[in-house]
Scaffold this active site. Structure first.
Site, PDB file in Angstrom:
ATOM      1  CG  ASN A 155      -0.607  -0.321   2.409  1.00 14.93           C
ATOM      2  OD1 ASN A 155       0.553  -0.993   2.727  1.00 14.93           O
ATOM      3  ND2 ASN A 155      -0.668   0.245   3.537  1.00 14.93           N
TER       4      ASN A 155
ATOM      5  CD  GLU B 221      -1.390   4.427   4.617  1.00 12.65           C
ATOM      6  OE1 GLU B 221      -0.631   5.396   5.502  1.00 12.65           O
ATOM      7  OE2 GLU B 221      -1.919   3.611   4.996  1.00 12.65           O
TER       8      GLU B 221
ATOM      9  CB  CYS C  64      -5.450  -1.481  -1.842  1.00 10.99           C
ATOM     10  SG  CYS C  64      -6.790  -0.547  -0.868  1.00 10.99           S
TER      11      CYS C  64
ATOM     12  CD  GLU D  45      -5.177  -5.888  -1.349  1.00  7.52           C
ATOM     13  OE1 GLU D  45      -4.670  -4.741  -1.395  1.00  7.52           O
ATOM     14  OE2 GLU D  45      -6.088  -6.410  -0.186  1.00  7.52           O
TER      15      GLU D  45
ATOM     16  CB  CYS E   4     -10.865  -2.708   0.202  1.00  7.72           C
ATOM     17  SG  CYS E   4     -10.415  -2.051  -1.385  1.00  7.72           S
TER      18      CYS E   4
ATOM     19  CB  CYS F 137      -8.719  -4.817  -3.621  1.00  8.49           C
ATOM     20  SG  CYS F 137      -7.475  -3.409  -3.364  1.00  8.49           S
TER      21      CYS F 137
END
Ligand code: THU
Length: 178
Positions: A78, A80, A89, A91, A128, A131
């Protein structure tokens, strides 16, 4: 005498509806030592990727490793941002990198794991919704299904054999071809 009003919408629900249930199959392992070697290696690559995540705001480090049909593994973590919604994310970082570098090569398996600065992640980390949708996109553009391996820092590991197990009633390109 005042009669109670009949709610016709509800009445037709009762007359015509069927209760339908969905069965989702997945495999559960007590720990990663029980996995097949290939999956254990993929998971260890996801773990290594989690260690390199850029997550100074959540301090929740997620790693993903994607095994492609050409036997190449592409990892991601990830990323940010001070403007929170600009982050991405693990993934999707891994899947987009895989598709960018190896366009059209089917995604066989994605392994996902996470660790946190503030607690032990001792449960399989669920990806999530966004993803899952991106996993669905690459699965449906290939000939077969994509396996998903979910784990935490330790403890149980779950394996799903196809994305629809994680995203039932998924929207995909098929919906636009009817
Ligand atoms: N995160 C992922 O990398 N993958 C997921 O499926 C869920 C959440 C990241 C996003 C953010 O950087 C941090 O975890 C906390 O939400």
């Amino acid at each position: 005498m005042k009669r109670k009003a009949i709610n016709f919408e509800r009445l037709s629900d009762l007359l015509y509806m069927k209760n339908v249930s969905l069965n989702i199959n997945y495999q559960e392992f007590d720990n990663e030592q029980e996995l097949a070697e290939e999956d254990r290696i993929l998971l260890s690559m996801a773990r290594a990727a989690a260690g390199n995540a850029y997550a100074p705001y959540s301090r929740f480090w997620v790693g993903a490793a994607v095994r492609l049909a050409n036997e190449v593994v592409v990892t991601g973590n990830n990323q940010e941002n001070a403007a929170y919604p600009s982050g991405m994310c693990a993934e999707r970082v891994a899947l987009y990198a895989a598709s960018a570098r190896y366009p059209g090569i089917p995604v066989l398996t994605i392994a996902i794991t996470a660790k946190s600065a503030s607690f032990k992640v001792d449960y399989p980390i669920p990806p999530c919704g966004a993803c899952r949708q991106v996993m669905a996109e690459y699965e449906t553009s290939g000939p077969g299904s994509t396996r998903v391996i979910l784990s935490g820092e330790k403890g149980k590991v779950l394996i799903f054999n196809e994305i629809s197990s994680l995203l039932p009633f998924m929207f995909s390109k098929k919906e636009m071809n009817h």
